[in-house]
Design an enzyme around this catalytic site. Structure first.
Site, PDB file in Angstrom:
ATOM      1  N   ASP A  52       0.824  -1.208   0.000  1.00 50.55           N
ATOM      2  CA  ASP A  52       0.000   0.000   0.000  1.00 50.55           C
ATOM      3  C   ASP A  52       0.861   1.262   0.000  1.00 50.55           C
ATOM      4  O   ASP A  52       1.941   1.278   0.580  1.00 50.55           O
ATOM      5  CB  ASP A  52      -0.898  -0.035   1.246  1.00 50.55           C
ATOM      6  CG  ASP A  52      -2.015   0.982   1.164  1.00 50.55           C
ATOM      7  OD1 ASP A  52      -2.285   1.501   0.063  1.00 50.55           O
ATOM      8  OD2 ASP A  52      -2.617   1.266   2.206  1.00 50.55           O
ATOM      9  N   GLY A  53       0.325   2.303  -0.626  1.00 51.23           N
ATOM     10  CA  GLY A  53       0.988   3.612  -0.570  1.00 51.23           C
ATOM     11  C   GLY A  53       1.595   4.048  -1.891  1.00 51.23           C
ATOM     12  O   GLY A  53       2.261   5.090  -1.951  1.00 51.23           O
ATOM     13  N   ASN A  54       1.352   3.292  -2.958  1.00 52.71           N
ATOM     14  CA  ASN A  54       1.917   3.674  -4.266  1.00 52.71           C
ATOM     15  C   ASN A  54       1.385   5.028  -4.739  1.00 52.71           C
ATOM     16  O   ASN A  54       2.134   5.840  -5.285  1.00 52.71           O
ATOM     17  CB  ASN A  54       1.544   2.641  -5.338  1.00 52.71           C
ATOM     18  CG  ASN A  54       2.045   1.262  -5.010  1.00 52.71           C
ATOM     19  OD1 ASN A  54       2.999   1.119  -4.269  1.00 52.71           O
ATOM     20  ND2 ASN A  54       1.401   0.250  -5.559  1.00 52.71           N
ATOM     21  N   ARG A 110       0.187   7.572  -2.974  1.00 52.10           N
ATOM     22  CA  ARG A 110       0.730   8.695  -2.197  1.00 52.10           C
ATOM     23  C   ARG A 110       2.192   8.943  -2.547  1.00 52.10           C
ATOM     24  O   ARG A 110       2.659  10.071  -2.608  1.00 52.10           O
ATOM     25  CB  ARG A 110       0.572   8.425  -0.695  1.00 52.10           C
ATOM     26  CG  ARG A 110      -0.832   8.762  -0.181  1.00 52.10           C
ATOM     27  CD  ARG A 110      -1.116   8.130   1.153  1.00 52.10           C
ATOM     28  NE  ARG A 110      -1.367   6.702   1.013  1.00 52.10           N
ATOM     29  CZ  ARG A 110      -1.441   5.849   2.030  1.00 52.10           C
ATOM     30  NH1 ARG A 110      -1.269   6.294   3.260  1.00 52.10           N
ATOM     31  NH2 ARG A 110      -1.695   4.582   1.816  1.00 52.10           N
ATOM     32  N   HIS A 146       2.605   2.814  -9.004  1.00 49.90           N
ATOM     33  CA  HIS A 146       2.453   1.361  -9.128  1.00 49.90           C
ATOM     34  C   HIS A 146       3.698   0.746  -9.777  1.00 49.90           C
ATOM     35  O   HIS A 146       4.136  -0.339  -9.403  1.00 49.90           O
ATOM     36  CB  HIS A 146       1.203   1.015  -9.941  1.00 49.90           C
ATOM     37  CG  HIS A 146      -0.073   1.439  -9.266  1.00 49.90           C
ATOM     38  ND1 HIS A 146      -0.305   1.186  -7.933  1.00 49.90           N
ATOM     39  CD2 HIS A 146      -1.175   2.095  -9.721  1.00 49.90           C
ATOM     40  CE1 HIS A 146      -1.496   1.661  -7.600  1.00 49.90           C
ATOM     41  NE2 HIS A 146      -2.034   2.230  -8.663  1.00 49.90           N
ATOM     42  N   THR A 161     -10.680  -7.486  -5.172  1.00 54.05           N
ATOM     43  CA  THR A 161     -11.990  -7.521  -5.846  1.00 54.05           C
ATOM     44  C   THR A 161     -12.653  -6.133  -5.779  1.00 54.05           C
ATOM     45  O   THR A 161     -13.556  -5.850  -6.551  1.00 54.05           O
ATOM     46  CB  THR A 161     -12.922  -8.563  -5.176  1.00 54.05           C
ATOM     47  OG1 THR A 161     -12.807  -8.433  -3.751  1.00 54.05           O
ATOM     48  CG2 THR A 161     -12.538  -9.980  -5.555  1.00 54.05           C
ATOM     49  N   LEU A 211      11.510 -20.213  -3.833  1.00 57.93           N
ATOM     50  CA  LEU A 211      10.496 -19.323  -3.235  1.00 57.93           C
ATOM     51  C   LEU A 211       9.238 -19.380  -4.092  1.00 57.93           C
ATOM     52  O   LEU A 211       9.324 -19.359  -5.320  1.00 57.93           O
ATOM     53  CB  LEU A 211      11.032 -17.875  -3.225  1.00 57.93           C
ATOM     54  CG  LEU A 211      10.051 -16.761  -2.859  1.00 57.93           C
ATOM     55  CD1 LEU A 211       9.664 -16.836  -1.384  1.00 57.93           C
ATOM     56  CD2 LEU A 211      10.664 -15.379  -3.136  1.00 57.93           C
ATOM     57  N   ARG A 245      -5.231  -1.959   8.846  1.00 55.79           N
ATOM     58  CA  ARG A 245      -6.352  -2.873   8.594  1.00 55.79           C
ATOM     59  C   ARG A 245      -5.922  -3.916   7.575  1.00 55.79           C
ATOM     60  O   ARG A 245      -4.910  -3.750   6.890  1.00 55.79           O
ATOM     61  CB  ARG A 245      -7.585  -2.099   8.101  1.00 55.79           C
ATOM     62  CG  ARG A 245      -7.314  -1.245   6.893  1.00 55.79           C
ATOM     63  CD  ARG A 245      -8.568  -0.496   6.400  1.00 55.79           C
ATOM     64  NE  ARG A 245      -8.192   0.412   5.325  1.00 55.79           N
ATOM     65  CZ  ARG A 245      -7.880   1.691   5.493  1.00 55.79           C
ATOM     66  NH1 ARG A 245      -7.934   2.253   6.677  1.00 55.79           N
ATOM     67  NH2 ARG A 245      -7.516   2.438   4.461  1.00 55.79           N
ATOM     68  N   GLU A 262       0.908 -13.071  12.682  1.00 52.03           N
ATOM     69  CA  GLU A 262       1.446 -11.894  13.358  1.00 52.03           C
ATOM     70  C   GLU A 262       1.340 -10.724  12.379  1.00 52.03           C
ATOM     71  O   GLU A 262       1.482 -10.910  11.162  1.00 52.03           O
ATOM     72  CB  GLU A 262       2.919 -12.119  13.733  1.00 52.03           C
ATOM     73  CG  GLU A 262       3.130 -13.250  14.702  1.00 52.03           C
ATOM     74  CD  GLU A 262       2.488 -12.988  16.061  1.00 52.03           C
ATOM     75  OE1 GLU A 262       2.483 -11.831  16.514  1.00 52.03           O
ATOM     76  OE2 GLU A 262       1.982 -13.951  16.666  1.00 52.03           O
TER      77      GLU A 262
HETATM   78  C1  FPP Z   1      -2.340   0.050  -3.138  1.00 57.57           C
HETATM   79  O1  FPP Z   1      -1.742   1.334  -3.124  1.00 57.57           O
HETATM   80  C2  FPP Z   1      -1.784  -0.691  -4.234  1.00 57.57           C
HETATM   81  C3  FPP Z   1      -2.490  -1.338  -5.192  1.00 57.57           C
HETATM   82  C4  FPP Z   1      -3.966  -1.364  -5.228  1.00 57.57           C
HETATM   83  C5  FPP Z   1      -1.827  -2.019  -6.297  1.00 57.57           C
HETATM   84  C6  FPP Z   1      -0.624  -2.819  -5.906  1.00 57.57           C
HETATM   85  C7  FPP Z   1       0.113  -3.047  -7.129  1.00 57.57           C
HETATM   86  C8  FPP Z   1       1.436  -2.922  -7.271  1.00 57.57           C
HETATM   87  C9  FPP Z   1       2.396  -2.680  -6.181  1.00 57.57           C
HETATM   88  C10 FPP Z   1       1.939  -3.024  -8.640  1.00 57.57           C
HETATM   89  C11 FPP Z   1       2.900  -4.096  -8.786  1.00 57.57           C
HETATM   90  C12 FPP Z   1       2.352  -5.432  -8.679  1.00 57.57           C
HETATM   91  C13 FPP Z   1       2.668  -6.400  -9.537  1.00 57.57           C
HETATM   92  C14 FPP Z   1       2.217  -7.758  -9.283  1.00 57.57           C
HETATM   93  C15 FPP Z   1       3.430  -6.127 -10.757  1.00 57.57           C
HETATM   94  P1  FPP Z   1      -2.617   2.606  -3.449  1.00 57.57           P
HETATM   95  O2  FPP Z   1      -2.558   2.855  -4.905  1.00 57.57           O
HETATM   96  O3  FPP Z   1      -3.995   2.415  -2.908  1.00 57.57           O
HETATM   97  O4  FPP Z   1      -1.853   3.696  -2.682  1.00 57.57           O
HETATM   98  P2  FPP Z   1      -2.499   4.966  -1.941  1.00 57.57           P
HETATM   99  O5  FPP Z   1      -3.245   4.426  -0.752  1.00 57.57           O
HETATM  100  O6  FPP Z   1      -1.288   5.750  -1.544  1.00 57.57           O
HETATM  101  O7  FPP Z   1      -3.374   5.672  -2.929  1.00 57.57           O
END
Ligand code: FPP
Length: 243
Positions: free
Chosen positions: A22-24, A26, A39, A68, A133, A196, A209
């Site tokens: 999470d956090g891409n 931001r 992303h 989903t 892995l 969460r 954990e």
């Molecule tokens: C949540 O961050 C992230 C996602 C919904 C997408 C996760 C996907 C990747 C990390 C891309 C790479 C994955 C693969 C398998 C190539 P957010 O966009 O909700 O961040 P935010 O809360 O800061 O808006």
């Protein structure tokens, strides 16, 4: 499977690590970049994480790549993510082979676009004999949808007489989740300051954990990984029992 353990016999390295990436968004916003750039940085970081997991002796890594609920995002973000999944599955393969990584998917694969399904099939097939892995991408995944999927397939067996209602136990349900052979995650990491599970691994996380941090996913580095693993190694896991 035996795990490295300390003198008290506690497993010190998770067998199965799960991560909510999470956090891409931001991360990108702070750099005045489009969300899809976040992303992309997240995908690069996933490669680094695989290396860290392989080196640490972790055998299963599950990452939440698309839920989903993520279909609610703007169409251009959804299509950028689908294109990124295909690119990742194809361009990362040589490195995955070097690292001994088997790729698997958990989720409602039938609900994904054809080209993503095709890339998944090929990546799973190419990597099926690798053993260092297992990288499991949770794609079009929801914990509630997974439980519904398990309940439906058990119900069909009860209707056909293959199973009786009395046969339904926790152990039986466990054999009807998306990947029944994968052990429950020992540790779930969620960066980015959210606390969460967001419908991730609801059945499997009963005794996982949890470790949270404020770092945004693309910035999650070896130091953060080491901190999470040290914290895990110090936990006293009782699984509802007493010492
Ligand atoms: C949540 O961050 C992230 C996602 C919904 C997408 C996760 C996907 C990747 C990390 C891309 C790479 C994955 C693969 C398998 C190539 P957010 O966009 O909700 O961040 P935010 O809360 O800061 O808006």
């Amino acid at each position: 499977m035996p795990r490295p353990s300390d003198s008290s016999g506690k497993a010190s390295v998770p067998l199965h690590l799960a991560v909510i990436m999470d956090g891409n968004g931001r991360w990108a916003k702070r750099r005045l970049l489009p969300r899809k750039a976040g992303h992309r940085a997240g995908a690069r970081n996933l490669r680094r994480l695989c290396q860290m997991c392989g080196d640490a002796g972790i055998k299963y890594l599950t990452v939440y790549a698309f839920s989903t609920e993520n279909w609610k995002r703007p169409p251009d973000e959804v299509s950028a993510l689908m294109a990124l999944f295909i690119e990742f599955l194809q361009s990362y393969d040589a490195e995955m082979e070097k690292e001994g990584i088997r790729l698997r998917i958990m989720g409602d694969v039938a609900g994904l676009p054809d080209d993503v399904r095709q890339a998944i099939r090929e990546a799973e097939d190419r990597s099926k004999d690798r053993t260092r892995l297992q990288l499991i991408l949770a794609l079009n995944y929801g914990g509630r949808a997974e439980i519904v999927h398990a309940v439906k397939s058990i119900s069909e067996k009860v209707s056909s007489g293959e199973l009786a209602a009395e046969d339904i136990t926790e152990d039986l349900l466990k054999t009807h989740v998306y990947l029944p052979d994968v052990p429950d995650p020992d540790l779930i990491i969620r960066p980015s300051g959210e606390y969460r599970l967001s419908n991730f691994l609801l059945w499997q996380s009963a005794y996982s954990e949890l470790w949270f941090s404020n770092v945004l996913w693309p910035d999650f580095k070896q130091r953060d990984f080491d901190q999470a693993l040290s914290s895990f190694a110090a936990r006293d896991r009782r699984f509802g029992g007493v010492k």
